[in-house]
Motif scaffolding. Sequence first.
Motif, PDB file in Angstrom:
ATOM      1  N   GLY A   1      14.951  -4.434   1.428  1.00  0.00           N
ATOM      2  CA  GLY A   1      15.947  -5.002   2.143  1.00  0.00           C
ATOM      3  C   GLY A   1      17.263  -5.110   1.355  1.00  0.00           C
ATOM      4  N   LEU A   2      18.400  -4.759   1.992  1.00  0.00           N
ATOM      5  CA  LEU A   2      19.674  -5.149   1.469  1.00  0.00           C
ATOM      6  C   LEU A   2      20.396  -5.748   2.437  1.00  0.00           C
ATOM      7  N   GLY A   3      21.292  -6.754   2.012  1.00  0.00           N
ATOM      8  CA  GLY A   3      22.167  -7.509   2.931  1.00  0.00           C
ATOM      9  C   GLY A   3      21.528  -8.693   3.098  1.00  0.00           C
ATOM     10  N   VAL A   4      22.395  -9.537   3.719  1.00  0.00           N
ATOM     11  CA  VAL A   4      22.089 -11.185   3.869  1.00  0.00           C
ATOM     12  C   VAL A   4      20.867 -11.148   4.688  1.00  0.00           C
ATOM     13  N   SER A   5      20.168 -12.154   4.455  1.00  0.00           N
ATOM     14  CA  SER A   5      18.734 -12.537   5.268  1.00  0.00           C
ATOM     15  C   SER A   5      17.905 -11.213   5.403  1.00  0.00           C
ATOM     16  N   SER A   6      17.970 -10.288   4.473  1.00  0.00           N
ATOM     17  CA  SER A   6      17.177  -8.910   4.735  1.00  0.00           C
ATOM     18  C   SER A   6      15.952  -9.347   3.911  1.00  0.00           C
ATOM     19  N   HIS A   7      14.824  -8.471   4.353  1.00  0.00           N
ATOM     20  CA  HIS A   7      13.495  -8.830   3.724  1.00  0.00           C
ATOM     21  C   HIS A   7      13.179  -7.630   2.927  1.00  0.00           C
TER      22      HIS A   7
ATOM     23  N   VAL B   1       6.389 -10.984  -0.029  1.00  0.00           N
ATOM     24  CA  VAL B   1       7.734 -10.746   0.823  1.00  0.00           C
ATOM     25  C   VAL B   1       8.871 -11.434   0.177  1.00  0.00           C
ATOM     26  N   LEU B   2       9.950 -10.747  -0.144  1.00  0.00           N
ATOM     27  CA  LEU B   2      11.340 -11.321  -0.627  1.00  0.00           C
ATOM     28  C   LEU B   2      12.283 -11.216   0.337  1.00  0.00           C
ATOM     29  N   VAL B   3      12.852 -12.652   0.415  1.00  0.00           N
ATOM     30  CA  VAL B   3      14.049 -12.612   1.520  1.00  0.00           C
ATOM     31  C   VAL B   3      15.343 -12.925   0.746  1.00  0.00           C
ATOM     32  N   ASN B   4      16.463 -12.400   1.147  1.00  0.00           N
ATOM     33  CA  ASN B   4      17.687 -12.446   0.822  1.00  0.00           C
ATOM     34  C   ASN B   4      18.109 -13.864   1.169  1.00  0.00           C
ATOM     35  N   PRO B   5      19.300 -14.551   0.710  1.00  0.00           N
ATOM     36  CA  PRO B   5      19.856 -15.606   1.211  1.00  0.00           C
ATOM     37  C   PRO B   5      20.252 -15.543   2.767  1.00  0.00           C
ATOM     38  N   HIS B   6      20.067 -16.574   3.536  1.00  0.00           N
ATOM     39  CA  HIS B   6      20.520 -16.482   4.836  1.00  0.00           C
ATOM     40  C   HIS B   6      21.977 -17.114   5.046  1.00  0.00           C
TER      41      HIS B   6
ATOM     42  N   PHE C   1      26.319 -16.300   4.260  1.00  0.00           N
ATOM     43  CA  PHE C   1      27.139 -15.350   3.325  1.00  0.00           C
ATOM     44  C   PHE C   1      27.420 -16.110   2.050  1.00  0.00           C
ATOM     45  N   LYS C   2      27.601 -17.312   1.905  1.00  0.00           N
ATOM     46  CA  LYS C   2      28.032 -18.212   0.517  1.00  0.00           C
ATOM     47  C   LYS C   2      27.067 -17.768  -0.407  1.00  0.00           C
ATOM     48  N   LYS C   3      25.719 -18.115  -0.207  1.00  0.00           N
ATOM     49  CA  LYS C   3      24.838 -17.903  -1.078  1.00  0.00           C
ATOM     50  C   LYS C   3      24.631 -16.368  -1.644  1.00  0.00           C
ATOM     51  N   TYR C   4      24.905 -15.478  -0.365  1.00  0.00           N
ATOM     52  CA  TYR C   4      24.710 -14.032  -0.636  1.00  0.00           C
ATOM     53  C   TYR C   4      25.620 -13.728  -1.588  1.00  0.00           C
ATOM     54  N   TYR C   5      27.079 -14.016  -1.406  1.00  0.00           N
ATOM     55  CA  TYR C   5      27.947 -13.583  -2.297  1.00  0.00           C
ATOM     56  C   TYR C   5      27.786 -14.142  -3.475  1.00  0.00           C
ATOM     57  N   SER C   6      27.464 -15.404  -3.885  1.00  0.00           N
ATOM     58  CA  SER C   6      27.286 -15.919  -5.081  1.00  0.00           C
ATOM     59  C   SER C   6      26.431 -15.349  -5.720  1.00  0.00           C
ATOM     60  N   ALA C   7      25.072 -14.906  -5.219  1.00  0.00           N
ATOM     61  CA  ALA C   7      24.035 -14.115  -5.886  1.00  0.00           C
ATOM     62  C   ALA C   7      24.624 -12.852  -6.402  1.00  0.00           C
ATOM     63  N   GLU C   8      25.458 -12.169  -5.623  1.00  0.00           N
ATOM     64  CA  GLU C   8      26.028 -10.813  -6.107  1.00  0.00           C
ATOM     65  C   GLU C   8      26.981 -11.042  -7.280  1.00  0.00           C
ATOM     66  N   GLU C   9      27.777 -12.188  -7.421  1.00  0.00           N
ATOM     67  CA  GLU C   9      28.533 -12.325  -8.311  1.00  0.00           C
ATOM     68  C   GLU C   9      27.637 -12.585  -9.681  1.00  0.00           C
TER      69      GLU C   9
ATOM     70  N   ILE D   1      18.696 -12.009  -6.443  1.00  0.00           N
ATOM     71  CA  ILE D   1      18.356 -13.498  -5.709  1.00  0.00           C
ATOM     72  C   ILE D   1      17.435 -13.464  -4.504  1.00  0.00           C
ATOM     73  N   PHE D   2      16.704 -14.435  -4.134  1.00  0.00           N
ATOM     74  CA  PHE D   2      16.206 -14.382  -3.150  1.00  0.00           C
ATOM     75  C   PHE D   2      15.744 -15.926  -2.686  1.00  0.00           C
ATOM     76  N   GLU D   3      16.088 -16.101  -1.525  1.00  0.00           N
ATOM     77  CA  GLU D   3      15.878 -17.560  -1.089  1.00  0.00           C
ATOM     78  C   GLU D   3      14.327 -17.927  -0.999  1.00  0.00           C
ATOM     79  N   LYS D   4      13.492 -16.964  -0.641  1.00  0.00           N
ATOM     80  CA  LYS D   4      12.042 -17.415  -0.420  1.00  0.00           C
ATOM     81  C   LYS D   4      11.090 -16.151  -1.012  1.00  0.00           C
ATOM     82  N   LYS D   5      10.014 -16.510  -1.496  1.00  0.00           N
ATOM     83  CA  LYS D   5       9.018 -15.639  -1.953  1.00  0.00           C
ATOM     84  C   LYS D   5       7.717 -16.127  -1.319  1.00  0.00           C
ATOM     85  N   THR D   6       7.169 -15.085  -0.442  1.00  0.00           N
ATOM     86  CA  THR D   6       5.931 -15.749   0.350  1.00  0.00           C
ATOM     87  C   THR D   6       5.029 -14.571   0.170  1.00  0.00           C
TER      88      THR D   6
END
Length: 525
Positions: free
Chosen positions: A276-282, A291-296, A298-306, A311-316
């Motif tokens: 998954g690519l993009g904000v909140s994608s799995h 399962v890895l989940v991208n940040p939910h 925009f702020k966290k997603y953009y900072s992860a790119e920088e 960077i993933f918010e969740k690992k389940t």
Amino acid sequence: MIAINKVKMLQMLSSNKKIIYIHIPFCEKKCLFCMYFSIGGCGESLKDKYLIELSKEFSKYRPIFNAIRKNIIAVHIGGGSPSSLTYEQLNFLFKMIQSRIDFKYIKQFSIEVNPCMVRDSDYLKKLRLFKNRGITRISFGVQTFNERLYEINNMSQTKDDIYNFIRDIKENGFKSYSFDLLLNIVGQNINDYYSSLLETINILPSHFALFNTHPTRSCKVTQISDADSERCFSVLNYIFSYKLGYIELANNYAFDWSHFCFIEGGKYSLDYDVIGLGVSSHSIFKEKDIVLVNPHSFKKYYSAEEEKQFIFEKKTQFSNKNLDRVAHKRIIVNNTINIKKHNNVVYGNEAKYLHVITEGIREELNNNFDAAERLYSESAKFRNHYLSEFCLLSLKIKNRKKIDYRQINISMYPDLAKAKILYLLSRCYYQKKEIQASLHILKEIMRYNPNDLNALSLLVLIYDDIDRKKARQYFDRIKDLTNASFKNLTEFVIYCNALIHDESDIFLKRLFIPNSSLRIIKKPL
């Protein structure tokens, strides 16, 4: 949050086939039932910024995509509603994707849209862009055909939008399209659902899915009982799997959803990972059970790119135990929110019609053919619909009753229903060794559905005896359309001959989806 570098990511990638999912979190309006990360009615500057950040994430994955390019079988652009992007933004997105992924091995390239796009000034221009950029399937959310529910659920489409959109995608050469139906959206009753199901049977898309919506903060009440919800899935399964020839590609009853496909070409193996690519994608890696989940946000997603990291918010853990817990939780939630009484449900004629048809299919599966014929005939008193005649005709063919294919009238059937009934007839003639009659019907099927795997398989069997070169051509076409792993034509013919007397849907499941469930439901509704 956890950080995973590229080396660790590559270590996690199994040899499984891969699907790339790209999340576009924008839509015309945020529907009341939507659980996904999306924003309705935002400005173009926010979309432009997001596409630039998405491009950065793509660039980081590029070495990985190159390393596993032979295993990437599909790309799907979802949301949200990607069609809410402008023509220029869509063109930028397509260039981004196709410059970073090797499409030589891609078998399907799909995009989600909202049917309300028919009212966009550049609507037809967008459709032509989809076609020129290689989109092979268009997906859209019908959810319901009841216009009363559109305003209640803050949906942006109309019923006319849906039918106009289906007409236009066909006219623009898109042979494969899919849509979703939803159960238990706000304001919906059981008769609303059956009315929408009957309209779906009138259309017969190549793919469709039914989802039982999860409660959200905006939706606290469901009007359809758990028992009726279960019955809805049962009716769906009987009619589409065991009568109309669809295959239940996947289901997850813990989450209340089921996905059907008319087997007309496509890669049907479900043994794949998702990147998954993009904000909140799995991202789902089945072999590693993760399962890895991208940040939910925009702020966290953009900072992860920088930070130039993954960077993933969740690992389940992706396991049956988790699904069991979720299923148990859903039962508790449903029992809590079903605050309306359902004891006095009054079924309308459409619900009664589909219930009687389903009972007829159940009797047919139990080889009670007289009872099935009676029920199919009785269904007409609730609704005048082609499905009654279709069921009666297919039953007569199954019982080898003499039918002159030149005398039957299927002009009112949807194309996929025409192809199904004609295949049953052609197979019947083949089994009676009336080869020329069978060939004549198979050629008719190609008019309605040139990728019909039923017909193509039977053509291989017939031409194997009379024209080996033609048989090989049809066999090569089947290999191109499916995951069938037959070594050669001879092996395929032997396998087909062993199964040709089975019901057509089970015959095809064994051929092209060896690991699929072949269960026959014989319990009463």
